[in-house]
Structure formats: structure tokens, C-alpha cells
Design an enzyme around this catalytic site. Sequence first.
Site, mmCIF file in Angstrom:
data_model
loop_
_atom_site.group_PDB
_atom_site.id
_atom_site.type_symbol
_atom_site.label_atom_id
_atom_site.label_comp_id
_atom_site.label_asym_id
_atom_site.label_seq_id
_atom_site.Cartn_x
_atom_site.Cartn_y
_atom_site.Cartn_z
ATOM 1 N N HIS A 62 0.796 -1.233 0.000
ATOM 2 C CA HIS A 62 0.000 0.000 0.000
ATOM 3 C C HIS A 62 0.823 1.275 0.000
ATOM 4 C CE1 HIS A 62 -4.199 -1.257 0.603
ATOM 5 N NE2 HIS A 62 -3.686 -2.315 1.200
ATOM 6 N N LYS A 104 -8.750 14.046 3.751
ATOM 7 C CA LYS A 104 -7.898 12.857 3.774
ATOM 8 C C LYS A 104 -6.994 12.995 4.985
ATOM 9 C CE LYS A 104 -6.545 13.973 -0.417
ATOM 10 N NZ LYS A 104 -6.582 12.695 -1.110
ATOM 11 N N ARG A 105 -6.251 11.949 5.336
ATOM 12 C CA ARG A 105 -5.321 12.108 6.462
ATOM 13 C C ARG A 105 -4.350 13.250 6.182
ATOM 14 N NH1 ARG A 105 -5.355 8.400 10.872
ATOM 15 N NH2 ARG A 105 -3.485 9.506 11.516
ATOM 16 N N LYS A 107 0.742 14.282 1.025
ATOM 17 C CA LYS A 107 -0.548 14.633 0.413
ATOM 18 C C LYS A 107 -0.639 16.137 0.133
ATOM 19 C CE LYS A 107 -3.084 10.751 2.550
ATOM 20 N NZ LYS A 107 -3.932 10.091 1.540
ATOM 21 N N THR A 167 -8.490 6.550 -2.609
ATOM 22 C CA THR A 167 -9.850 6.098 -2.909
ATOM 23 C C THR A 167 -10.816 7.267 -2.744
ATOM 24 O OG1 THR A 167 -10.031 5.334 -0.623
ATOM 25 C CG2 THR A 167 -9.544 3.663 -2.303
ATOM 26 N N LYS A 178 -14.337 8.414 -4.911
ATOM 27 C CA LYS A 178 -15.640 8.778 -4.335
ATOM 28 C C LYS A 178 -16.116 10.112 -4.909
ATOM 29 C CE LYS A 178 -14.025 6.727 0.014
ATOM 30 N NZ LYS A 178 -13.418 7.113 1.308
HETATM 31 C C1 LIG Z 1 -12.098 7.286 1.571
HETATM 32 C C2 LIG Z 1 -11.638 7.729 2.901
HETATM 33 C C3 LIG Z 1 -10.269 7.961 3.126
HETATM 34 C C4 LIG Z 1 -9.227 7.827 2.033
HETATM 35 O O1 LIG Z 1 -9.053 9.095 1.427
HETATM 36 P P1 LIG Z 1 -7.802 9.378 0.453
HETATM 37 O O2 LIG Z 1 -8.118 10.708 -0.129
HETATM 38 O O3 LIG Z 1 -7.796 8.291 -0.563
HETATM 39 O O4 LIG Z 1 -6.594 9.382 1.310
HETATM 40 C C5 LIG Z 1 -9.878 8.384 4.370
HETATM 41 N N1 LIG Z 1 -10.766 8.567 5.367
HETATM 42 C C6 LIG Z 1 -12.088 8.372 5.192
HETATM 43 C C7 LIG Z 1 -13.005 8.615 6.318
HETATM 44 C C8 LIG Z 1 -12.568 7.943 3.962
HETATM 45 O O5 LIG Z 1 -13.879 7.716 3.805
#
Ligand SMILES: *Cc1c(COP(=O)(O)O)cnc(C)c1O
Length: 824
Positions: free
Chosen positions: A365, A556-557, A562, A666, A670
Site C-alpha cells: 500500500h 484525507k489524512r 498529500k 480512494t 468517491k
Molecule cells: C475514503 C476515505 C479515506 C481515504 O481518502 P484518500 O483521499 O484516498 O486518502 C480516508 N478517510 C475516510 C473517512 C474515507 O472515507
Amino acid sequence: MTDNTTPIATPEHTVDGFVREFLRELNFGQGTDLTRASVNDKYLAMARTVRHYLMVRWLATLRRQYQLQAKSVAYLSAEFLLGRQLDNALLAADLDEVVEEGLASLGIDLAELREAEVEPGLGNGGLGRLAACFIDSLATMNVPCIGYGIRYEYGIFRQTFVDGWQVEKPDNWLALGSPWEFPHPESAVTVDFGGHTEQYTDESGTTRSRWVPGWSVLGVPYNYMVPGFENGRVNTLRLWSARATRAFDLEIFNAGDYAQAVRAQTFAENISKVLYPEDSTPQGKELRLQQQYFFVACSLRDFLDQVLPHDFDLRNLPDRIVFQLNDTHPVIAIPELMRILVDERGWEWSEAWAITQKCFAYTCHTLLPEALEVWSVELLGKLLPRHLEIIYRINEDFMAELREAYPDDELRVRRMSIIAEYPERAVRMAYLATVAGSKVNGVAALHSQLLKDKVLHDFSDHYPDKFTNVTNGVTPRRFVRLANPGLSELITSAIGDGWVTDLDKLQELEPLADDADFRAAFRQVKRANKLRLVDVLAERDGITVDPDTMLDVMVKRLHEYKRQTLKLLHVVTLYDQVTSGAVKIEDVTPRTFAFGAKAAPGYRMAKQTIGLINAVGRVVNNDPALQGRLTVAFPANYNVTLAEKLIPAADLSEQISLAGKEASGTGNMKFALNGALTIGTDDGANVEIRELVGDDNFFLFGLLEPEVAEIVDRGYHPTSYYEENRSLRHALDLIASGAFSGGDRATFEPIVSNLLSEDRFLVLADYQAYIDAQERVDEAYADTEAWTRSAVLNVARSGFFSSDRSMRDYIDRIWHTHPVPPER
Ligand SMILES: *Cc1c(COP(=O)(O)O)cnc(C)c1O
């Protein structure tokens, strides 16, 4: 398991049937009645009632699986970021209308009960959410799967802000009861730790090793239903909770030391106490290794002793199971299976190794070298002495194989050793997984390529057939159907409802991008989603958002790779341009910049960045010169529940990691599926999103991965960008001047000096390209019809990012399992 096929009664699938069952649960389950019941009572009673509707399917699934003994997937993951369960269960059982009406007839508002559910935050971010999407898809596709993980008593911390700084609060998600789980203390499994190994000679005269453990704990399984979408299947997620063994307790207790007995219990139970709030970087903590071995040992024991029939011949194990390793966290399962086969079952090493190699596959990952997990030999030897011996033996055989293959390249042989020698002797878990696994996959096309070319290059050279790609996906049930009911209805009215389980069907929307009425309806859905978000943010956080602004979202985190700071430099630049008079506020596109991000508590730079986002927000949101046209909204505690509200409302999706650093992402998927346009770098799954939605419907900017590699090789000098770019200099100087920290220059000095001295993730190098791309965004947004057309095309062309498709790829390329339709 007995073959008790006597049908149990499912409550009637009618409003009356539901009401009867609900009241029964309220009376007999909660011990209260309608006049006295709290919201929580009603929520718990409703949740249990909904469970009843799925129970027959769950038992039937288990029974059929036991009869057929079809090959299963065991998805081993230290994290499952499930999100709320209620709506998903209602959807799977097609109960939403019945429940809403039934509750209304009792004067209860379903929406209010919904809010009583605390989401189980048993994951950090993308990796844990991926596991949750995958088990949803497998259930929906009728593929036998058991998810195995840890039932953390405290999941990911609850984030609060104090003066704009992150303060972590414990996430006591179990406090008010947890109606979705089924504990089975009677099926507890013993897990050993510590002690030493000793040699002995068996009956046949062979010298063997045996583990004499020092202490042990119990693993109690908690089962969760994983219902497929309206298909009659319910798979199982089994999470393990640690308990003290009775023997352990009693011994000490009998010796008269009550305090010590309690301490021993605490010590054991600590193993499943908290989720490590780290993301992307491993924390070398003994407790974390204990957690990893704990859940993996419980899961293997469970599968071999409980799930398989008692007379099962383990030589056939690869026909019955594949253990998918979600990152390196469960990799200790490999020596554990070897130990079971060799030590407990008395197999020859080579036989055991041949079977073990066929039972595991590994998903990598990351691309960050510092995120490749290693465990010091000292710690492993102390905690799992027999496993360390087994790892050494695996490595010995592997080194011999390599020396034969590369007789003149000892350097290469050592480079590939599972045991690292510097800076300390340590086991490289990714190498162990690669050597032992039947397949190794990356999580997006670019990531898998970089794994082969860079991170695991020696291995892909040596085992070319092991490496493959499976691009991540997200479940359309949760992230479109449930999160975006307005869009779902619009899609269904246009192309029928087949898309929920066959997301490629979204392609049929493509012609409607040119239909003005459809676009108008699409815009109306987006606006309704914004209004819903406005309410959520007002209620949840006291934040005011203007629904008539472009909603520009980065959630995101928080991590340097990032590049939330790049987004922030954009905000600061706009602020600087307006307040300095260089740009008239009337010429600025009204935008709301929404952030959502948790920082690992020990990650100083990430926490600083959170402080800076809030500080910039405070100034920007309160400066009358901006006339409310630019605002920063940073709701605390980003989680799945908030994602489900934010993403459907978004116009612009920020996916701006440094190229070559984000494995997949991911969140990006979304957003595209919910009709946001992406501004993004050529990184992770962005590459595939752009290829599919088309360049005209995606704002690409920034260095490409090979360009990044070249700059870094040449020697990167962030100051040259600072010196040569006026607006960048102004933005950084403004932060350094204390403009966002009440004149205090020290507060955000670490961020500025980090960018100017090291800037590991080339924020300054990509700054101008990003600002230019944002100007293209503004221009495009000004043409409402063209923007909507692009948004519709994003939806129509993103069906590929369904986790159902990811599962098909895993099945075809790695697992070779088959769907098992339920009995009719
Ligand atoms: C989808 C999701 C992530 C992943 O987000 P990335 O932008 O791909 O890092 C992290 N936290 C939550 C709550 C999510 O639903």
C-alpha cells in the site's frame, strides 16, 4: 456446527411486522417502553430488529458454506473502517421504507435515531476503508469471505480543535452499546507469547524445535454481519478482543496479590485496547507487534479449527482458502502457519513451505520507503522466538536460492535478504510477504509499476510472475446509493437501478451530459446536497457555509506527501492578492475551501499544518475585505459519516499529492462518482481517473513522477522557487510574518523553514503549476453548463472504480475463487 435446517421466523416484511418486532425488542431487549425510552433505547431496539431480518440469511449462508466447502477469501486486515451500520443494513435488507413508516407510526423520527449511531472507527483512513469496501463487494457478489481483524476498544481518536490546534479525545464507541456485534466468549482462542524454544528429537530421530511460551492471552471473537445488497447473502466479519486467561489470573490471585492480578488482566486486555493512530508510517511499538500476532494467530486458529471440518486434510488447504494480507500488518501469519504445520502437525519443512506459499497473497500500500515495516530481531526474538527461528530458516533457503541464481552478485543477494543488518538487525516484513506470497499487488496501475521498477525491483526481476496490479475501488452502495440519494434517484430514473451492482452501467448516462434538462436536474441534486451539508456543518460544528459558492474540498489524512500545505498556499495567495489590492474581490470566484484531516498525534509537522489551516481560516473568514467570498471550513473529526455528507456536495476534488507518493487514493474515486471535478497530479489512481474521464474533465497539473525523480537526483533547492516566484514569496512571507498568528512569527516558523530548507514533497516546485490550474478551474466553473457537462461525464465514466470491479480483478488474478449463489 449442527445441520439444523429448521427455519427460524423472520419478522414479516411489512410495517406492522416491523412495529411488532420493534416494540418487542424495546420491551424485552431494552427493558423499557415507548413512553420511557431514550433515543438510545430506541436506536438499540431498532438496530436489533433490523438484525433479525438478516439473521435467516446469515445462518443460511453459514450452513451452505459448511456444506459446500467452497474456496473462501480470508481478508486479514488490522483495520476495518466500517462507518455507520444502520443504513447499510436497511439497504441490504430493503427495509428502509418499512422502518421509516413503522417508526413514524409510533411518532419516532428515523433520522433522529440514525444520529444516535456512533461509527466504529476501527481504521485510520484509506487502508481500513478499503477493507470495508472489499468485504461489502464480496458479500454483494456472493463470494465466500471472512474478514478478520481487531475489535479495538478505542478506535481512531476523536479530533477536537482547541484554539485551532488538534486535541485528541478517546473514541469510546462502545459506551452506549454495540448492537451490531455478536460476542462468542465460549469460542475464545489462546494465543501465546514470549518464552523460549528448545530442541528435541522426535520418534523418527529428527531434531525438531518447540516453542515454550512465557505467557498467553485469550482472543474472544465478535462476529459482525456483512450483508450483500438485496441478494440473500450475509458474510462474516470476525474481530478479536483480548482477555486475560483464567489460569494467568488465578495463579497470581491465589498467590495473594490482588493488585498484580488486576495488572495482569490490564496487560492482556491492552492488546486490543487502542488502534494505533498512525497512517503510512509504522510505529515500532511492542504493543503493535503484539496486536499483529494476536489477531493473526486467532484468525488462523479459528479458520483451521473452527471453520474447516475436523477431518480436513491440510494438504488441500490452498483449495479451500486464500489469506489476503492487507499491507504488512498481518504478515506474521506466514511463520505462524509454518509453525502450525511443522511444529504442531509434524510436517516436513518443504511440504509445509509448499502449502504455505500457496495460501497467502500480499497487497502493498505504499511507496514511501519509511513506511515499509520492519521489526527488530531483538523484539521479535523476545516476543515470538519460534517465529524468528522460522523466519531465519525461510531466509536461509531464500538466500541459497538467490546465490544459485546470481552466483556473481553477492551484493544483490544481500540487498534482497529478509533480514536487514542496518541500522539494526531487523525483519523486513514486505520482503517476507513477497517471498512467501503467491502474488504481490499494488493498488493502482502507476503504483504497481513503481513497485516493480523501484521499491521491490530486485524481487520483480526474480519473480516476474508474482507481481500484478489491482486498482482500488469503492463500494457504490455506501458512497453513491446511500450517501447521495438524490443522485441515485436521478441515475435510476434515467437508466434503471442495475448500476448499484453493475457500475459500468453508468456509461449509459454519457449521452445525457448533452441534455440540458438532465444537467439542470443534476445541478439541482448538487445544490440539495450542498444545502444538506450546510445544515450538517451548522449543527455539528457551528460552521456557516454559503451554498452559492464553489465547494472546493480536500479531505484525507494529514500527511506531508498529500500536501495540504499546497492547498493552503493557494488560499493564502488569493487572500494576499485581494488584501494587497492586486486583484479586486469582485473578480474572485466565490469559494468555500473545506478541509477535513486528522494528524497522527506524534506527527509534529502534520499538527502544525492543522494549526495553520485553522489560523488562516480565522483570518480569511473574518476579513471584511473579502466580503464573504472566500471562506475556509475545517470541521473537526473527519470520518466516514462526514465523508458521506461532504463528498456528494463537492464541486472540486483536491488530489494533489506529489507524483509517485500516493499509492492509489480512494477518496479521489468517491468524488468523481459523485460528480466533482478533480484537480490533481499525475499520481496514484488519479492517472486512471483522468484517462477515463478525459483531459477536458480533469484539471491536471504538476511534475510527473520521472520529473520528480530527476529533480531529486539532481538536488532539489526549494529556495530558488521562493526567490524567483513573487506570489509564492509573498504567501510564505505572509505566513512567516505572523499575519495568521496574531503577529507571532514563531508559531508557524517550523512550516515555513521546512518548506524553504527541505520541502521533501516539492510543494514549492509545484506551486505555480497549481495556481495556474486553479485559474483554469475558475474559468471552467464560470461556464455553468459546461461545468455540469463535465461533472456528469465524471459520473458516467467512473464506473470502473467500483470495488466490485476490484474484487473481480482479485478473483481473476490472485484468488481464483468462485461466487456461491445462495440456496433458493
Ligand atoms: C475514503 C476515505 C479515506 C481515504 O481518502 P484518500 O483521499 O484516498 O486518502 C480516508 N478517510 C475516510 C473517512 C474515507 O472515507
